[in-house]
Design a protein around this motif. Structure first.
Motif, PDB file in Angstrom:
ATOM      1  N   PHE A  15       0.870  -1.179   0.000  1.00 16.94           N
ATOM      2  CA  PHE A  15       0.000   0.000   0.000  1.00 16.94           C
ATOM      3  C   PHE A  15       0.905   1.226   0.000  1.00 16.94           C
ATOM      4  CE2 PHE A  15      -2.463   3.270   2.194  1.00 16.94           C
ATOM      5  CZ  PHE A  15      -3.748   3.117   1.687  1.00 16.94           C
ATOM      6  N   TRP A  16       1.029   1.860  -1.178  1.00 17.04           N
ATOM      7  CA  TRP A  16       1.961   2.990  -1.319  1.00 17.04           C
ATOM      8  C   TRP A  16       1.195   4.284  -1.544  1.00 17.04           C
ATOM      9  CZ3 TRP A  16       6.594   1.356  -4.955  1.00 17.04           C
ATOM     10  CH2 TRP A  16       7.269   0.266  -4.362  1.00 17.04           C
ATOM     11  N   ARG A  17       1.505   5.289  -0.739  1.00 18.91           N
ATOM     12  CA  ARG A  17       0.960   6.631  -0.913  1.00 18.91           C
ATOM     13  C   ARG A  17       2.067   7.552  -1.414  1.00 18.91           C
ATOM     14  NH1 ARG A  17      -0.361   8.061   4.922  1.00 18.91           N
ATOM     15  NH2 ARG A  17      -0.881  10.078   3.982  1.00 18.91           N
ATOM     16  N   GLY A  18       1.780   8.339  -2.452  1.00 21.10           N
ATOM     17  CA  GLY A  18       2.796   9.236  -2.981  1.00 21.10           C
ATOM     18  C   GLY A  18       2.200  10.488  -3.601  1.00 21.10           C
ATOM     19  N   TYR A  19       3.089  11.377  -4.032  1.00 24.99           N
ATOM     20  CA  TYR A  19       2.613  12.607  -4.673  1.00 24.99           C
ATOM     21  C   TYR A  19       3.704  13.197  -5.560  1.00 24.99           C
ATOM     22  CZ  TYR A  19       5.463  15.271  -1.343  1.00 24.99           C
ATOM     23  OH  TYR A  19       6.510  15.778  -0.624  1.00 24.99           O
ATOM     24  N   THR A  20       3.266  14.033  -6.480  1.00 26.85           N
ATOM     25  CA  THR A  20       4.172  14.859  -7.270  1.00 26.85           C
ATOM     26  C   THR A  20       3.744  16.309  -7.101  1.00 26.85           C
ATOM     27  OG1 THR A  20       2.786  14.588  -9.255  1.00 26.85           O
ATOM     28  CG2 THR A  20       4.651  13.067  -8.971  1.00 26.85           C
ATOM     29  N   THR A  51      -0.306  16.547  -6.925  1.00 29.57           N
ATOM     30  CA  THR A  51      -1.122  15.446  -7.419  1.00 29.57           C
ATOM     31  C   THR A  51      -0.799  14.223  -6.573  1.00 29.57           C
ATOM     32  OG1 THR A  51      -1.050  16.319  -9.680  1.00 29.57           O
ATOM     33  CG2 THR A  51      -1.731  14.020  -9.408  1.00 29.57           C
ATOM     34  N   HIS A  52      -1.826  13.648  -5.963  1.00 32.28           N
ATOM     35  CA  HIS A  52      -1.622  12.540  -5.041  1.00 32.28           C
ATOM     36  C   HIS A  52      -1.978  11.212  -5.708  1.00 32.28           C
ATOM     37  CE1 HIS A  52      -0.919  15.107  -1.485  1.00 32.28           C
ATOM     38  NE2 HIS A  52      -1.735  15.938  -2.101  1.00 32.28           N
ATOM     39  N   TYR A  53      -1.262  10.170  -5.303  1.00 37.77           N
ATOM     40  CA  TYR A  53      -1.437   8.838  -5.890  1.00 37.77           C
ATOM     41  C   TYR A  53      -1.545   7.791  -4.783  1.00 37.77           C
ATOM     42  CZ  TYR A  53       0.524  11.238  -9.975  1.00 37.77           C
ATOM     43  OH  TYR A  53       0.768  12.127 -10.999  1.00 37.77           O
ATOM     44  N   LEU A  54      -2.255   6.721  -5.105  1.00 35.20           N
ATOM     45  CA  LEU A  54      -2.317   5.550  -4.225  1.00 35.20           C
ATOM     46  C   LEU A  54      -2.088   4.317  -5.096  1.00 35.20           C
ATOM     47  CD1 LEU A  54      -2.868   4.332  -1.443  1.00 35.20           C
ATOM     48  CD2 LEU A  54      -5.305   4.274  -2.033  1.00 35.20           C
ATOM     49  N   ALA A  55      -1.099   3.504  -4.731  1.00 34.59           N
ATOM     50  CA  ALA A  55      -0.754   2.321  -5.519  1.00 34.59           C
ATOM     51  C   ALA A  55      -0.926   1.062  -4.674  1.00 34.59           C
ATOM     52  CB  ALA A  55       0.673   2.412  -6.039  1.00 34.59           C
ATOM     53  N   PHE A  56      -1.579   0.074  -5.255  1.00 31.09           N
ATOM     54  CA  PHE A  56      -1.696  -1.260  -4.664  1.00 31.09           C
ATOM     55  C   PHE A  56      -0.804  -2.190  -5.476  1.00 31.09           C
ATOM     56  CE2 PHE A  56      -5.654   0.939  -3.842  1.00 31.09           C
ATOM     57  CZ  PHE A  56      -5.870   0.706  -2.490  1.00 31.09           C
ATOM     58  N   ILE A  57       0.106  -2.872  -4.808  1.00 35.24           N
ATOM     59  CA  ILE A  57       1.073  -3.727  -5.503  1.00 35.24           C
ATOM     60  C   ILE A  57       0.940  -5.154  -4.966  1.00 35.24           C
ATOM     61  CG2 ILE A  57       3.514  -4.112  -5.998  1.00 35.24           C
ATOM     62  CD1 ILE A  57       3.866  -1.063  -5.313  1.00 35.24           C
ATOM     63  N   PHE A  58       0.725  -6.075  -5.883  1.00 35.60           N
ATOM     64  CA  PHE A  58       0.619  -7.485  -5.537  1.00 35.60           C
ATOM     65  C   PHE A  58       1.878  -8.188  -6.014  1.00 35.60           C
ATOM     66  CE2 PHE A  58      -3.585  -5.771  -5.661  1.00 35.60           C
ATOM     67  CZ  PHE A  58      -4.236  -6.387  -4.592  1.00 35.60           C
ATOM     68  N   LEU A  59       2.586  -8.807  -5.089  1.00 40.97           N
ATOM     69  CA  LEU A  59       3.843  -9.456  -5.420  1.00 40.97           C
ATOM     70  C   LEU A  59       3.615 -10.622  -6.374  1.00 40.97           C
ATOM     71  CD1 LEU A  59       5.437  -9.374  -1.860  1.00 40.97           C
ATOM     72  CD2 LEU A  59       5.823  -7.797  -3.768  1.00 40.97           C
ATOM     73  N   PRO A  60       4.646 -11.051  -7.084  1.00 44.11           N
ATOM     74  CA  PRO A  60       4.486 -12.106  -8.100  1.00 44.11           C
ATOM     75  C   PRO A  60       3.753 -13.334  -7.561  1.00 44.11           C
ATOM     76  CG  PRO A  60       6.693 -11.189  -8.192  1.00 44.11           C
ATOM     77  CD  PRO A  60       6.029 -10.574  -6.994  1.00 44.11           C
ATOM     78  N   GLY A  61       2.755 -13.774  -8.335  1.00 46.21           N
ATOM     79  CA  GLY A  61       2.015 -14.973  -7.970  1.00 46.21           C
ATOM     80  C   GLY A  61       0.847 -14.766  -7.042  1.00 46.21           C
TER      81      GLY A  61
END
Length: 243
Positions: A127-132, A148-158
């Motif tokens: 769960f990554w929160r970031g901005y530019t 500009t704000h971003y929210l990224a959901f990352i699912f590891l391989p598999g």
């Protein structure tokens, strides 16, 4: 046109401006509550004005101040702490370079959580929160910084099955926008659909949203992830069992 009609017409315009401003103040954080409160306040003020214009005006201003108090932005730090606690999201040291290569440098804050696959199994996600930020000219001699704000959901391989990936790809598809939606999102970022869905070089599956740095917005976007992730596994398991 008699005096009462003129007075009520003028007060209607005044109340519309008062409660319209209150609605705009609160709809960013509490859209449903803001709409219901301002409509009630508008109707009550108009009704009272039929008996006393002065009393109706005083009522409108009193209600406006009360509504602004109830519709004010919640404490951001406290709300975020509660959000993290409610969803069991914790700081993380897992930072896949392949995911960073896709998402770029957005001053990310790294965290991780888990999704329930079934009664005995959970899947970890990042769960990554970031901005530019960028500078915008607001006049001949003045400039301001926009974020500009971003929210990224990352699912590891598999950890993301094909059904979930296809749901995410379909959710990010903007080709079905109506003309009205295209105009709307030209001036305002679309935070309901992912702005990026991609598989990184190491197999990590990434879903990124435009967002606002408030717990309420994060909750909406996380809710979609949870619903569709568990739903995709149920569908896949049901299909396997049926065969």
């Amino acid at each position: 046109m008699n005096d009462l009609t003129i007075r009520i017409s003028c007060l209607t315009v005044l109340y519309f401006l008062i409660f319209g401003s209150v609605f705009l103040f609160g709809e960013k954080w509490f859209p449903k509550r803001a709409l219901s409160l301002t409509l009630c306040g508008f109707i009550v003020s108009i009704a009272i004005s039929f008996y006393s214009g002065a009393l109706g005006g005083i009522t409108a201003f009193v209600l406006a101040f009360i509504f602004i108090f109830f519709l004010r932005r919640p404490n951001g730090t406290r709300a975020m702490r509660q959000f993290y606690a409610d969803h069991a999201i914790y700081a993380s040291t897992i930072v896949p370079q392949a995911a960073l290569d896709v998402l770029g440098d957005k001053k990310w804050r790294y965290a991780e959580g888990s999704l329930q696959v079934n009664s005995n199994e959970k899947t970890k996600y990042l769960f990554w929160r970031g901005y530019t930020s960028s500078m915008v000219s607001t006049g001949q001699y003045t400039r301001s910084t926009t974020f500009t704000h971003y929210l990224a959901f990352i699912f590891l391989p598999g950890t993301a099955n094909e059904a979930f990936k296809q749901r995410a790809i379909a959710a990010a598809d903007k080709s079905g926008y109506s003309f009205r939606e295209r105009i709307r999102f030209f001036f305002r970022l679309d935070m309901d659909k992912p702005c990026l869905v991609k598989t990184a070089a190491d197999g990590s599956f990434i879903i990124q949203y435009y967002t606002e740095p408030y717990a309420e917005q994060y909750s909406k976007q996380l809710a979609w992830i949870k619903e569709n992730y568990s739903g995709s596994h149920f569908t896949s398991n049901h299909f396997i069992s049926a065969n």
